[in-house]
Design a protein around this motif. Sequence first.
Motif, PDB file in Angstrom:
ATOM      1  N   GLY A  52     -57.472  99.289 -20.414  1.00 21.61           N
ATOM      2  CA  GLY A  52     -57.176  97.932 -19.983  1.00 21.61           C
ATOM      3  C   GLY A  52     -56.116  97.290 -20.845  1.00 21.61           C
ATOM      4  N   HIS A  53     -55.207  96.567 -20.202  1.00 25.35           N
ATOM      5  CA  HIS A  53     -54.149  95.867 -20.931  1.00 25.35           C
ATOM      6  C   HIS A  53     -54.392  94.370 -20.902  1.00 25.35           C
ATOM      7  CE1 HIS A  53     -50.045  93.822 -20.759  1.00 25.35           C
ATOM      8  NE2 HIS A  53     -50.218  94.168 -22.024  1.00 25.35           N
ATOM      9  N   SER A  54     -54.338  93.726 -22.065  1.00 23.89           N
ATOM     10  CA  SER A  54     -54.421  92.280 -22.182  1.00 23.89           C
ATOM     11  C   SER A  54     -55.700  91.768 -21.543  1.00 23.89           C
ATOM     12  CB  SER A  54     -53.164  91.655 -21.557  1.00 23.89           C
ATOM     13  OG  SER A  54     -53.031  90.311 -21.910  1.00 23.89           O
ATOM     14  N   VAL A  55     -55.600  90.879 -20.549  1.00 23.83           N
ATOM     15  CA  VAL A  55     -56.823  90.374 -19.927  1.00 23.83           C
ATOM     16  C   VAL A  55     -57.558  91.484 -19.186  1.00 23.83           C
ATOM     17  CG1 VAL A  55     -55.765  89.650 -17.727  1.00 23.83           C
ATOM     18  CG2 VAL A  55     -57.769  88.452 -18.593  1.00 23.83           C
ATOM     19  N   GLY A  56     -56.836  92.527 -18.780  1.00 24.31           N
ATOM     20  CA  GLY A  56     -57.503  93.682 -18.180  1.00 24.31           C
ATOM     21  C   GLY A  56     -58.436  94.363 -19.160  1.00 24.31           C
ATOM     22  N   ALA A  57     -58.098  94.290 -20.456  1.00 18.79           N
ATOM     23  CA  ALA A  57     -58.980  94.826 -21.493  1.00 18.79           C
ATOM     24  C   ALA A  57     -60.255  94.000 -21.582  1.00 18.79           C
ATOM     25  CB  ALA A  57     -58.259  94.841 -22.840  1.00 18.79           C
ATOM     26  N   THR A  58     -60.106  92.663 -21.556  1.00 14.89           N
ATOM     27  CA  THR A  58     -61.279  91.787 -21.590  1.00 14.89           C
ATOM     28  C   THR A  58     -62.160  92.007 -20.370  1.00 14.89           C
ATOM     29  OG1 THR A  58     -59.942  90.126 -22.732  1.00 14.89           O
ATOM     30  CG2 THR A  58     -62.041  89.394 -21.819  1.00 14.89           C
ATOM     31  N   ILE A  59     -61.537  92.120 -19.214  1.00 13.08           N
ATOM     32  CA  ILE A  59     -62.288  92.370 -17.986  1.00 13.08           C
ATOM     33  C   ILE A  59     -63.031  93.698 -18.075  1.00 13.08           C
ATOM     34  CG2 ILE A  59     -62.023  92.859 -15.522  1.00 13.08           C
ATOM     35  CD1 ILE A  59     -59.639  90.831 -15.592  1.00 13.08           C
ATOM     36  N   GLY A  60     -62.372  94.714 -18.622  1.00 16.76           N
ATOM     37  CA  GLY A  60     -63.032  96.009 -18.797  1.00 16.76           C
ATOM     38  C   GLY A  60     -64.222  95.920 -19.727  1.00 16.76           C
ATOM     39  N   LEU A  96     -55.627  99.160 -29.401  1.00 16.49           N
ATOM     40  CA  LEU A  96     -54.220  99.363 -29.730  1.00 16.49           C
ATOM     41  C   LEU A  96     -53.564  98.001 -29.910  1.00 16.49           C
ATOM     42  CD1 LEU A  96     -53.158 102.264 -27.306  1.00 16.49           C
ATOM     43  CD2 LEU A  96     -53.852 102.401 -29.702  1.00 16.49           C
ATOM     44  N   GLN A  97     -53.089  97.745 -31.118  1.00 17.32           N
ATOM     45  CA  GLN A  97     -52.509  96.453 -31.478  1.00 17.32           C
ATOM     46  C   GLN A  97     -51.031  96.620 -31.790  1.00 17.32           C
ATOM     47  OE1 GLN A  97     -53.929  93.209 -31.899  1.00 17.32           O
ATOM     48  NE2 GLN A  97     -51.784  92.636 -32.235  1.00 17.32           N
ATOM     49  N   CYS A  98     -50.193  95.886 -31.078  1.00 18.64           N
ATOM     50  CA  CYS A  98     -48.765  95.915 -31.381  1.00 18.64           C
ATOM     51  C   CYS A  98     -48.490  95.189 -32.693  1.00 18.64           C
ATOM     52  CB  CYS A  98     -47.964  95.273 -30.252  1.00 18.64           C
ATOM     53  SG  CYS A  98     -47.902  96.281 -28.750  1.00 18.64           S
ATOM     54  N   SER A  99     -47.487  95.651 -33.414  1.00 18.82           N
ATOM     55  CA  SER A  99     -47.204  95.101 -34.747  1.00 18.82           C
ATOM     56  C   SER A  99     -46.681  93.675 -34.683  1.00 18.82           C
ATOM     57  CB  SER A  99     -46.214  96.004 -35.488  1.00 18.82           C
ATOM     58  OG  SER A  99     -45.032  96.178 -34.739  1.00 18.82           O
ATOM     59  N   GLU A 100     -45.994  93.318 -33.598  1.00 21.92           N
ATOM     60  CA  GLU A 100     -45.521  91.949 -33.396  1.00 21.92           C
ATOM     61  C   GLU A 100     -45.844  91.550 -31.967  1.00 21.92           C
ATOM     62  OE1 GLU A 100     -41.416  91.429 -34.367  1.00 21.92           O
ATOM     63  OE2 GLU A 100     -41.555  92.604 -36.221  1.00 21.92           O
ATOM     64  N   ASP A 101     -46.818  90.662 -31.821  1.00 20.67           N
ATOM     65  CA  ASP A 101     -47.283  90.281 -30.489  1.00 20.67           C
ATOM     66  C   ASP A 101     -47.668  88.811 -30.527  1.00 20.67           C
ATOM     67  OD1 ASP A 101     -48.524  89.916 -28.055  1.00 20.67           O
ATOM     68  OD2 ASP A 101     -49.747  91.734 -28.159  1.00 20.67           O
ATOM     69  N   VAL A 102     -46.864  87.954 -29.900  1.00 22.01           N
ATOM     70  CA  VAL A 102     -47.146  86.517 -29.956  1.00 22.01           C
ATOM     71  C   VAL A 102     -48.276  86.130 -29.009  1.00 22.01           C
ATOM     72  CG1 VAL A 102     -44.793  85.941 -30.634  1.00 22.01           C
ATOM     73  CG2 VAL A 102     -45.390  85.971 -28.206  1.00 22.01           C
ATOM     74  N   ILE A 103     -48.587  86.972 -28.017  1.00 26.91           N
ATOM     75  CA  ILE A 103     -49.655  86.663 -27.067  1.00 26.91           C
ATOM     76  C   ILE A 103     -51.017  87.024 -27.652  1.00 26.91           C
ATOM     77  CG2 ILE A 103     -50.561  87.108 -24.756  1.00 26.91           C
ATOM     78  CD1 ILE A 103     -47.919  85.572 -24.814  1.00 26.91           C
ATOM     79  N   ALA A 104     -51.116  88.192 -28.249  1.00 25.38           N
ATOM     80  CA  ALA A 104     -52.352  88.638 -28.897  1.00 25.38           C
ATOM     81  C   ALA A 104     -51.996  89.076 -30.315  1.00 25.38           C
ATOM     82  CB  ALA A 104     -52.993  89.785 -28.120  1.00 25.38           C
ATOM     83  N   PRO A 105     -51.961  88.136 -31.238  1.00 23.18           N
ATOM     84  CA  PRO A 105     -51.527  88.453 -32.611  1.00 23.18           C
ATOM     85  C   PRO A 105     -52.503  89.375 -33.326  1.00 23.18           C
ATOM     86  CG  PRO A 105     -52.403  86.230 -32.507  1.00 23.18           C
ATOM     87  CD  PRO A 105     -52.310  86.713 -31.093  1.00 23.18           C
ATOM     88  N   LEU A 140     -58.340  99.634 -25.215  1.00 25.16           N
ATOM     89  CA  LEU A 140     -57.983  98.230 -25.065  1.00 25.16           C
ATOM     90  C   LEU A 140     -56.615  97.984 -25.693  1.00 25.16           C
ATOM     91  CD1 LEU A 140     -61.468  96.834 -26.155  1.00 25.16           C
ATOM     92  CD2 LEU A 140     -60.732  97.542 -23.862  1.00 25.16           C
ATOM     93  N   ILE A 141     -55.639  97.669 -24.860  1.00 23.36           N
ATOM     94  CA  ILE A 141     -54.264  97.459 -25.320  1.00 23.36           C
ATOM     95  C   ILE A 141     -53.994  95.959 -25.407  1.00 23.36           C
ATOM     96  CG2 ILE A 141     -51.833  97.905 -24.842  1.00 23.36           C
ATOM     97  CD1 ILE A 141     -52.709 100.315 -23.144  1.00 23.36           C
ATOM     98  N   GLY A 142     -53.748  95.476 -26.619  1.00 27.58           N
ATOM     99  CA  GLY A 142     -53.475  94.055 -26.812  1.00 27.58           C
ATOM    100  C   GLY A 142     -54.604  93.142 -26.379  1.00 27.58           C
ATOM    101  N   PRO A 143     -55.862  93.456 -26.758  1.00 37.02           N
ATOM    102  CA  PRO A 143     -56.979  92.621 -26.311  1.00 37.02           C
ATOM    103  C   PRO A 143     -57.065  91.307 -27.091  1.00 37.02           C
ATOM    104  CG  PRO A 143     -57.797  94.267 -27.835  1.00 37.02           C
ATOM    105  CD  PRO A 143     -56.316  94.560 -27.639  1.00 37.02           C
ATOM    106  N   SER A 144     -57.670  90.315 -26.463  1.00 33.09           N
ATOM    107  CA  SER A 144     -57.953  89.047 -27.127  1.00 33.09           C
ATOM    108  C   SER A 144     -59.181  88.439 -26.476  1.00 33.09           C
ATOM    109  CB  SER A 144     -56.774  88.075 -27.014  1.00 33.09           C
ATOM    110  OG  SER A 144     -57.096  86.829 -27.594  1.00 33.09           O
ATOM    111  N   ALA A 145     -60.147  88.044 -27.293  1.00 31.21           N
ATOM    112  CA  ALA A 145     -61.353  87.408 -26.764  1.00 31.21           C
ATOM    113  C   ALA A 145     -61.167  85.915 -26.569  1.00 31.21           C
ATOM    114  CB  ALA A 145     -62.525  87.666 -27.709  1.00 31.21           C
ATOM    115  N   ARG A 146     -60.130  85.365 -27.186  1.00 31.36           N
ATOM    116  CA  ARG A 146     -59.817  83.936 -27.054  1.00 31.36           C
ATOM    117  C   ARG A 146     -58.372  83.721 -27.485  1.00 31.36           C
ATOM    118  NH1 ARG A 146     -62.070  78.655 -27.029  1.00 31.36           N
ATOM    119  NH2 ARG A 146     -61.137  77.194 -28.504  1.00 31.36           N
ATOM    120  N   TYR A 147     -57.570  83.115 -26.620  1.00 34.57           N
ATOM    121  CA  TYR A 147     -56.158  82.906 -26.925  1.00 34.57           C
ATOM    122  C   TYR A 147     -55.920  81.614 -27.703  1.00 34.57           C
ATOM    123  CZ  TYR A 147     -55.404  86.732 -23.686  1.00 34.57           C
ATOM    124  OH  TYR A 147     -55.442  87.962 -23.077  1.00 34.57           O
TER     125      TYR A 147
END
Length: 279
Positions: free
Chosen positions: A95-103, A215-224, A119-126
């Motif tokens: 799952g990517h982003s909100v798709g990770a949360t949904i998964g 999986l966390q990207c090194s620079e990600d303003v959406i999911a830091p 989970l690619i770039g997950p966030s439980a709260r933005y």
Amino acid sequence: MDKQQILIRNNVKVTGSGSVALIFAHGFGCDQNMWRLIVPNFEEKYKVVLFDFVGSGNSDIQSYDPSRYHDLYGYAQDVLDICSALELKNAILVGHSVGATIGMLASIQRPDYFDRLVLIGPSARYLNDWPDYIGGFEREDLVALLDMMDQNFQGWASYLAPVIMGNTDRPELSEELKQNFCATDPKVARRFAEATFLSDYRKELSKVVVPSLILQCSEDVIAPLEAGAYVHEQMKGSEFRLMDATGHCPHLSHPDETIRLISEYFASTNSIQESELHT
């Protein structure tokens, strides 16, 4: 809703030849086509399942129900419906982003459907929740973005796409994301954005029992980094990998690294399972 209706509703496509199902759940404003650079590398060993969340891509827009999709649980039920329709058990969900949360939410309800999560770039709260939690955004910033969607949807898409994608030296990536945004019904996109960016699923993380790779990207303003690290800390049995990739969509911007890290995780977990069988 019968099995065929579910498959049509979510524009489900099945490829590959393996016995283990590999389900790809896209992020906000995207569709299953966003996985095209990494899917071919898994089709030989896995049964690949692609789909579009209702309101995205070529899903059946007539199936969109604002009451069902006012939060992410409605989308999680779609994932479970797809698993049921295809009679999947012990599948792997990427799952990517909100798709990770949904998964994650789907796995809490039916852990028997899933063997592992990626989970690619997950966030439980933005939203930031100072001083204890950094999600990346202040409420007034997100409210302003939602207001922009209402007032100037094209302008919102033009602004947000490069913010999400990053990698400003490759403008074609942002342009593709912008076109995906603009292909979505504005009212549906607005509701999905609110369900995504104003949500708080931090209390659900400890309920996930399915082994997971983050999986966390090194620079990600959406999911830091702080948001991804929080998911890892709260989810027992999760592994955390910091990527060289930047931006929020490494499966598009850095597909080779994404493929490599997912493959390494599969190989390591398969080795563990095999050793357990022999003990």
